[in-house]
Design a protein around this motif. Sequence first.
Motif, PDB file in Angstrom:
ATOM      1  N   VAL A 152     -20.215 -48.131   6.211  1.00  0.00           N
ATOM      2  CA  VAL A 152     -20.942 -47.890   4.966  1.00  0.00           C
ATOM      3  C   VAL A 152     -20.808 -46.413   4.588  1.00  0.00           C
ATOM      4  O   VAL A 152     -21.256 -45.536   5.336  1.00  0.00           O
ATOM      5  CB  VAL A 152     -22.425 -48.284   5.112  1.00  0.00           C
ATOM      6  CG1 VAL A 152     -23.147 -48.123   3.774  1.00  0.00           C
ATOM      7  CG2 VAL A 152     -22.557 -49.720   5.622  1.00  0.00           C
ATOM      8  N   HIS A 196     -21.554 -43.263   2.121  1.00  0.00           N
ATOM      9  CA  HIS A 196     -22.548 -42.762   1.183  1.00  0.00           C
ATOM     10  C   HIS A 196     -21.928 -42.074  -0.030  1.00  0.00           C
ATOM     11  O   HIS A 196     -20.727 -41.773  -0.048  1.00  0.00           O
ATOM     12  CB  HIS A 196     -23.497 -41.794   1.898  1.00  0.00           C
ATOM     13  CG  HIS A 196     -22.808 -40.571   2.445  1.00  0.00           C
ATOM     14  ND1 HIS A 196     -22.398 -39.520   1.660  1.00  0.00           N
ATOM     15  CD2 HIS A 196     -22.453 -40.229   3.723  1.00  0.00           C
ATOM     16  CE1 HIS A 196     -21.849 -38.576   2.404  1.00  0.00           C
ATOM     17  NE2 HIS A 196     -21.851 -38.990   3.669  1.00  0.00           N
ATOM     18  N   TYR A 240     -22.435 -45.744   9.867  1.00  0.00           N
ATOM     19  CA  TYR A 240     -22.844 -44.948   8.716  1.00  0.00           C
ATOM     20  C   TYR A 240     -22.337 -43.517   8.918  1.00  0.00           C
ATOM     21  O   TYR A 240     -23.082 -42.641   9.363  1.00  0.00           O
ATOM     22  CB  TYR A 240     -24.368 -44.923   8.569  1.00  0.00           C
ATOM     23  CG  TYR A 240     -25.022 -46.279   8.410  1.00  0.00           C
ATOM     24  CD1 TYR A 240     -25.163 -46.863   7.162  1.00  0.00           C
ATOM     25  CD2 TYR A 240     -25.539 -46.959   9.522  1.00  0.00           C
ATOM     26  CE1 TYR A 240     -25.786 -48.106   7.016  1.00  0.00           C
ATOM     27  CE2 TYR A 240     -26.163 -48.192   9.390  1.00  0.00           C
ATOM     28  CZ  TYR A 240     -26.277 -48.765   8.122  1.00  0.00           C
ATOM     29  OH  TYR A 240     -26.904 -49.977   7.981  1.00  0.00           O
ATOM     30  N   SER A 245     -28.926 -58.954  -3.486  1.00  0.00           N
ATOM     31  CA  SER A 245     -28.707 -57.879  -2.521  1.00  0.00           C
ATOM     32  C   SER A 245     -27.219 -57.570  -2.457  1.00  0.00           C
ATOM     33  O   SER A 245     -26.420 -58.444  -2.122  1.00  0.00           O
ATOM     34  CB  SER A 245     -29.214 -58.293  -1.130  1.00  0.00           C
ATOM     35  OG  SER A 245     -28.634 -57.489  -0.121  1.00  0.00           O
ATOM     36  N   GLN A 251     -30.739 -54.286  -4.819  1.00  0.00           N
ATOM     37  CA  GLN A 251     -31.428 -54.825  -3.644  1.00  0.00           C
ATOM     38  C   GLN A 251     -32.920 -54.838  -3.951  1.00  0.00           C
ATOM     39  O   GLN A 251     -33.328 -54.407  -5.022  1.00  0.00           O
ATOM     40  CB  GLN A 251     -31.108 -54.019  -2.369  1.00  0.00           C
ATOM     41  CG  GLN A 251     -31.010 -52.527  -2.533  1.00  0.00           C
ATOM     42  CD  GLN A 251     -32.313 -51.844  -2.786  1.00  0.00           C
ATOM     43  OE1 GLN A 251     -33.256 -52.036  -2.054  1.00  0.00           O
ATOM     44  NE2 GLN A 251     -32.391 -51.053  -3.839  1.00  0.00           N
ATOM     45  N   ILE A 305     -27.800 -49.188  -6.247  1.00  0.00           N
ATOM     46  CA  ILE A 305     -27.372 -50.322  -5.431  1.00  0.00           C
ATOM     47  C   ILE A 305     -28.380 -51.455  -5.584  1.00  0.00           C
ATOM     48  O   ILE A 305     -29.539 -51.313  -5.181  1.00  0.00           O
ATOM     49  CB  ILE A 305     -27.263 -49.920  -3.952  1.00  0.00           C
ATOM     50  CG1 ILE A 305     -26.275 -48.756  -3.787  1.00  0.00           C
ATOM     51  CG2 ILE A 305     -26.821 -51.118  -3.100  1.00  0.00           C
ATOM     52  CD1 ILE A 305     -26.272 -48.153  -2.396  1.00  0.00           C
ATOM     53  N   TYR A 338     -20.455 -46.489  -1.827  1.00  0.00           N
ATOM     54  CA  TYR A 338     -21.271 -46.233  -3.016  1.00  0.00           C
ATOM     55  C   TYR A 338     -20.840 -44.911  -3.649  1.00  0.00           C
ATOM     56  O   TYR A 338     -20.761 -43.882  -2.970  1.00  0.00           O
ATOM     57  CB  TYR A 338     -22.743 -46.182  -2.622  1.00  0.00           C
ATOM     58  CG  TYR A 338     -23.665 -45.567  -3.650  1.00  0.00           C
ATOM     59  CD1 TYR A 338     -23.855 -46.175  -4.895  1.00  0.00           C
ATOM     60  CD2 TYR A 338     -24.335 -44.381  -3.378  1.00  0.00           C
ATOM     61  CE1 TYR A 338     -24.702 -45.600  -5.832  1.00  0.00           C
ATOM     62  CE2 TYR A 338     -25.190 -43.812  -4.305  1.00  0.00           C
ATOM     63  CZ  TYR A 338     -25.369 -44.423  -5.537  1.00  0.00           C
ATOM     64  OH  TYR A 338     -26.203 -43.852  -6.466  1.00  0.00           O
ATOM     65  N   TRP A 364     -30.951 -46.520   1.364  1.00  0.00           N
ATOM     66  CA  TRP A 364     -30.725 -46.950  -0.020  1.00  0.00           C
ATOM     67  C   TRP A 364     -30.133 -48.359  -0.102  1.00  0.00           C
ATOM     68  O   TRP A 364     -30.152 -48.963  -1.163  1.00  0.00           O
ATOM     69  CB  TRP A 364     -29.834 -45.942  -0.736  1.00  0.00           C
ATOM     70  CG  TRP A 364     -30.615 -44.794  -1.308  1.00  0.00           C
ATOM     71  CD1 TRP A 364     -31.944 -44.540  -1.141  1.00  0.00           C
ATOM     72  CD2 TRP A 364     -30.117 -43.755  -2.148  1.00  0.00           C
ATOM     73  NE1 TRP A 364     -32.300 -43.399  -1.821  1.00  0.00           N
ATOM     74  CE2 TRP A 364     -31.204 -42.899  -2.440  1.00  0.00           C
ATOM     75  CE3 TRP A 364     -28.855 -43.449  -2.667  1.00  0.00           C
ATOM     76  CZ2 TRP A 364     -31.065 -41.764  -3.254  1.00  0.00           C
ATOM     77  CZ3 TRP A 364     -28.720 -42.325  -3.471  1.00  0.00           C
ATOM     78  CH2 TRP A 364     -29.810 -41.488  -3.759  1.00  0.00           C
ATOM     79  N   THR A 365     -29.606 -48.868   0.989  1.00  0.00           N
ATOM     80  CA  THR A 365     -29.196 -50.280   1.024  1.00  0.00           C
ATOM     81  C   THR A 365     -30.324 -51.154   1.577  1.00  0.00           C
ATOM     82  O   THR A 365     -30.126 -52.334   1.862  1.00  0.00           O
ATOM     83  CB  THR A 365     -27.918 -50.467   1.858  1.00  0.00           C
ATOM     84  OG1 THR A 365     -28.087 -49.849   3.143  1.00  0.00           O
ATOM     85  CG2 THR A 365     -26.708 -49.872   1.166  1.00  0.00           C
ATOM     86  N   ARG A 391     -28.151 -45.726   4.464  1.00  0.00           N
ATOM     87  CA  ARG A 391     -28.770 -46.813   5.233  1.00  0.00           C
ATOM     88  C   ARG A 391     -30.089 -47.215   4.582  1.00  0.00           C
ATOM     89  O   ARG A 391     -30.385 -48.406   4.428  1.00  0.00           O
ATOM     90  CB  ARG A 391     -28.991 -46.359   6.673  1.00  0.00           C
ATOM     91  CG  ARG A 391     -29.632 -47.402   7.579  1.00  0.00           C
ATOM     92  CD  ARG A 391     -29.764 -46.853   8.988  1.00  0.00           C
ATOM     93  NE  ARG A 391     -30.345 -47.836   9.900  1.00  0.00           N
ATOM     94  CZ  ARG A 391     -31.490 -47.644  10.571  1.00  0.00           C
ATOM     95  NH1 ARG A 391     -32.158 -46.504  10.447  1.00  0.00           N
ATOM     96  NH2 ARG A 391     -31.948 -48.583  11.386  1.00  0.00           N
ATOM     97  N   ALA A 439     -25.657 -55.768  -0.316  1.00  0.00           N
ATOM     98  CA  ALA A 439     -25.189 -55.898   1.066  1.00  0.00           C
ATOM     99  C   ALA A 439     -24.948 -57.357   1.427  1.00  0.00           C
ATOM    100  O   ALA A 439     -23.908 -57.708   2.011  1.00  0.00           O
ATOM    101  CB  ALA A 439     -26.213 -55.278   2.019  1.00  0.00           C
TER     102      ALA A 439
END
Length: 321
Positions: free
Chosen positions: A69, A71, A101, A307, A290, A288, A154, A83-84, A81, A309
């Motif tokens: 993931v 950033h 991450y 979501s 979610q 994002i 992202y 923000w998801t 982490r 993710a």
Amino acid sequence: MMIVVAISGLLALTASILFWYWAYAPTPKVPSLSAKLSREALTVGAEKRTCWKYAPGALGKQKVPLVIVLHGSGINGVKIRAWTGYAFDQLADQYGFAVAYPDGYQRSWNDIRKNVPFPAKQKNIDDAGFIRSLIESFQVSHNIALQQVYVFGYSNGGMMALRLAASVPGLLAGIAIVGANLPTPDNRTDDIQAPMPRVMMIHGTKDPIIPYDGGRVRFFGKDLGNVLSASATAEAIAETHAGPKTIQIERLPHLDPHDPTSVERKTWSQGEQKVVELYTVYGGGHVIPQTTAKFPRLMGKVNRDFSAARKAIAFWGLDQR
């Protein structure tokens, strides 16, 4: 003199209130998970790099997928982490994969654009080498399957995901990008390869940073060059897959009548295989989708109908393991 001081104080207070109103977003609480987040340091060339790792306690010795993931600029691995909505950790517990991450160089990535003023670009940091080293580290520590490495990116991280997919063929099985479009050819470091890995895209029509319809990107007064539209990006990636393709368009169920945003999904497929999927968030910002995390108001509206993710995991087929 006292009047001047009072006015200055009032202006400072007003500026502080406006800043907190537009820029502040609380960090959501970490949910109950099967394992704890750990930190690893890696040396790549002359640079010491860091990465946060999440590996469910029940992974065992079987080969497992890895989700990386990335950033956006100005934040780090811990922030993305949150923000998801910690969704990747929860999904890793549910479906059995590892999550990374990584932290960008001075909170930035040396992405696929030529014209960005970020530290990683200015110093020409070997971020592709960093990601390869990270994958090798996970292969040793968690026995990951090299044919099942995926990247969720992202903003600046999405642009970095595009560069990895274009510049290192075969490294990734798929990517998902949010708030990131392909740069125009004159602003691109790497040509996209044929075929690209499978790509899922999410983009808001009111993104204040990366314009949904393409064009010039400006970030706090800085010129970051031109990008294609979200639709043109999806089309260009789909065209790297030779042969006929079918296109399907559908609206996602709208769950909250008070939410001003809505979502349309456009899918390019070859047979049963989805090669590109574009989620257009009408009225959505540079955020994002979610249901857990809040974003600074200045970044626009967050859609809560899905979501990001979970959709990425389903697009890659990791929910079928």
